[in-house]
Scaffold this motif. Structure first.
Motif, short mmCIF file in Angstrom:
data_model
loop_
_atom_site.label_atom_id
_atom_site.label_comp_id
_atom_site.label_asym_id
_atom_site.label_seq_id
_atom_site.Cartn_x
_atom_site.Cartn_y
_atom_site.Cartn_z
N ARG A 1 1.34 -9.01 10.33
CA ARG A 1 1.16 -9.44 8.94
C ARG A 1 0.87 -8.24 8.04
O ARG A 1 1.06 -8.30 6.83
N LEU A 2 0.36 -7.15 8.62
CA LEU A 2 0.21 -5.88 7.92
C LEU A 2 0.92 -4.84 8.77
O LEU A 2 0.53 -4.59 9.91
N ARG A 3 1.97 -4.23 8.21
CA ARG A 3 2.75 -3.29 9.01
C ARG A 3 3.22 -2.13 8.14
O ARG A 3 3.38 -2.26 6.92
N ALA A 4 3.40 -0.99 8.80
CA ALA A 4 3.98 0.16 8.12
C ALA A 4 5.45 -0.12 7.83
O ALA A 4 6.14 -0.77 8.64
N ILE A 5 5.93 0.31 6.69
CA ILE A 5 7.34 0.16 6.35
C ILE A 5 7.89 1.50 5.88
O ILE A 5 7.14 2.40 5.49
N ALA B 1 4.49 7.42 2.32
CA ALA B 1 4.41 6.40 3.37
C ALA B 1 3.95 5.11 2.71
O ALA B 1 3.41 5.12 1.59
N ALA B 2 4.15 3.99 3.42
CA ALA B 2 3.80 2.70 2.82
C ALA B 2 3.51 1.68 3.90
O ALA B 2 3.93 1.82 5.06
N ALA B 3 2.77 0.64 3.52
CA ALA B 3 2.52 -0.50 4.41
C ALA B 3 2.55 -1.75 3.56
O ALA B 3 2.25 -1.72 2.36
N LEU B 4 2.88 -2.86 4.18
CA LEU B 4 3.04 -4.12 3.46
C LEU B 4 2.26 -5.22 4.14
O LEU B 4 2.35 -5.41 5.35
N GLN B 5 1.46 -5.94 3.36
CA GLN B 5 0.88 -7.19 3.82
C GLN B 5 1.59 -8.31 3.05
O GLN B 5 1.35 -8.51 1.86
N ARG B 6 2.45 -9.03 3.74
CA ARG B 6 3.30 -10.02 3.06
C ARG B 6 2.53 -11.28 2.66
O ARG B 6 2.89 -11.94 1.70
N ASP B 7 1.50 -11.65 3.42
CA ASP B 7 0.89 -12.96 3.20
C ASP B 7 -0.30 -12.94 2.23
O ASP B 7 -1.02 -13.91 2.12
N ALA B 8 -0.50 -11.84 1.50
CA ALA B 8 -1.51 -11.84 0.44
C ALA B 8 -1.02 -12.71 -0.71
O ALA B 8 0.19 -12.81 -0.96
N PHE C 1 0.86 -1.18 0.00
CA PHE C 1 0.00 0.00 0.00
C PHE C 1 0.90 1.23 0.00
O PHE C 1 1.73 1.40 0.91
N VAL C 2 0.77 2.08 -1.01
CA VAL C 2 1.59 3.29 -1.09
C VAL C 2 0.69 4.51 -0.94
O VAL C 2 -0.41 4.56 -1.48
N ALA C 3 1.20 5.49 -0.20
CA ALA C 3 0.41 6.70 0.07
C ALA C 3 1.19 7.94 -0.31
O ALA C 3 2.28 8.18 0.25
N PRO C 4 0.70 8.73 -1.26
CA PRO C 4 1.24 10.08 -1.41
C PRO C 4 0.89 10.89 -0.17
O PRO C 4 0.08 10.46 0.67
#
Length: 377
Positions: free
Chosen positions: A112-116, A135-142, A89-92
């Motif tokens: 499993r969903l965290r800000a990076i 800013a960004a967040a990642l869900q690795r297990d999708a 997830f990317v956020a301007p």
């Protein structure tokens, strides 16, 4: 007249999942209006298994479907249904509050969903435009879903248990007589005491044929297309990339990229086609998020995602007509929720209790009912 125990109208992912769950316990016939099952939304879906998606009722259905998708029954498919992908997830800058809200809303997913950090996001997807991502967040297990294998597995299971899938069988009349629903089609008439309305974008029209009140179903067009990445780029490990306000998404696809505007354009039920302006708008939005120009669009297509007012699936019998069971309003969640949704529709069509595994996920049939409060508000 072809008689059966349960008649299912629609052989897309919804009808196929319900038929798969029913076939070991009842005689089923699926009636498909097209020449092949899954021609519309099912066959045009770039589906993923994403738990950080949808309202709480949707997420319960997704979680309840996970075990089946990861470990389908022996012989269901020749290869895994799910393959790792991840979602970035990317956020301007203007979408940072939306990212914070997502992390709070999905806090039950834990790490499993965290800000990076932005630097980590760019390491994961080197084509990202650093100036776009604040800013960004990642869900690795999708995970990616092999829609063809999943849909085909359902249909194979139906036929294995003696069920039938009848194509080119558009229902032109539907009435209840003598305790049975009778459906007229160009290939013959069919009857059963129970009918499941799994007709996708056409579900309200099927209800109208039966004299059953509709559920306010609104089909929404969504466009997708294929484009090239930079020469020599190996993007196979990239996650799906989407912004927080669903203005676009893109992900790797067979050596190229699949992109979408993520739009929801109201439509009548139809054979949806890509709109050139939507493709152009999506290209413009994606180009702002990446560090290279999109020079060629190979092909575009569109599908319909059908929602009701509260954007939750509609599954179950209605008080308005005996033996009329809804399975509609899947929106963008129909593929990943199909194992649980099919099991729910089967149980309610047979008048039995929901399976314990579904109740253990907090799924309550009344929350999915076509008679639930506020459905048409």
């Amino acid at each position: 007249m072809h008689n059966t125990d349960v008649l299912i109208i629609g052989a897309g992912i919804a009808g196929a999942a319900a038929g798969f769950a029913l076939a070991p316990r009842a005689r089923v016939i699926l009636l498909e209006r097209e020449d092949q099952p899954g021609y519309h939304s099912t066959g045009r879906s770039a589906a993923m298994f994403i738990e950080a998606y949808g309202n709480i009722a949707i997420r319960r259905l997704v979680r309840a479907s996970g075990r089946f998708l990861r470990q389908p029954p022996p012989g269901f498919a020749d290869h895994p249904i799910l393959t790792p992908r991840g979602v970035l997830f990317v956020a301007p800058e203007q979408q940072r509050p939306s990212l914070d809200a997502l992390l709070v809303q999905m806090s039950d997913l834990g790490d499993r969903l965290r800000a990076i950090e932005v630097e980590e996001a760019v390491r994961l997807v080197p084509i990202l435009n650093r100036d776009f991502v604040s800013a960004a967040a990642l869900q690795r297990d999708a995970e990616d879903i092999d829609v063809h294998a999943l849909h085909g597995g359902y249909l194979k299971g139906i036929k294995h248990h003696g069920g039938q899938v009848v194509c080119a069988a558009e229902v032109t009349a539907l009435e209840r007589r003598g305790g049975e629903w009778r459906a007229a089609t160009p290939v013959g008439d069919f009857s059963a005491p129970v009918v499941i309305n799994a007709a996708g974008a056409w579900a309200d029209k099927i209800a109208a044929l039966a004299g059953v009140p509709g559920i306010g179903l609104q089909p929404m067009r969504r466009t997708a297309f294929i484009f090239d990445g930079p020469a020599g780029l190996d993007a196979r490990s990239f996650p799906l990339v989407t912004d927080l306000e669903e203005q676009f998404y893109f992900k790797p696809d067979a050596g190229r990229f699949l992109g979408s505007l993520s739009e929801e354009t109201p439509s009548e039920p139809c054979d949806a086609q890509a709109d050139d302006m939507d493709v152009a708008t999506a290209v413009d939005r994606i180009e702002k998020a990446i560090a290279f120009p999109i020079r060629r669009v190979h092909r575009g297509w569109a599908g319909l995602r059908s929602f009701v007012a509260d954007r939750t699936l509609v599954i179950g019998p209605t008080k308005a007509a005996e033996g009329f069971v809804w399975m509609a309003g899947q929106g963008g969640y129909g593929i990943e929720t199909s194992p649980a949704a099919g099991a729910i529709a089967a149980a309610l069509a047979l008048g039995t209790e929901l399976p314990a595994a579904l109740r253990g996920e907090g799924i309550v049939a009344a929350e999915l009912s076509p008679d639930r409060a506020g459905l048409l508000s």
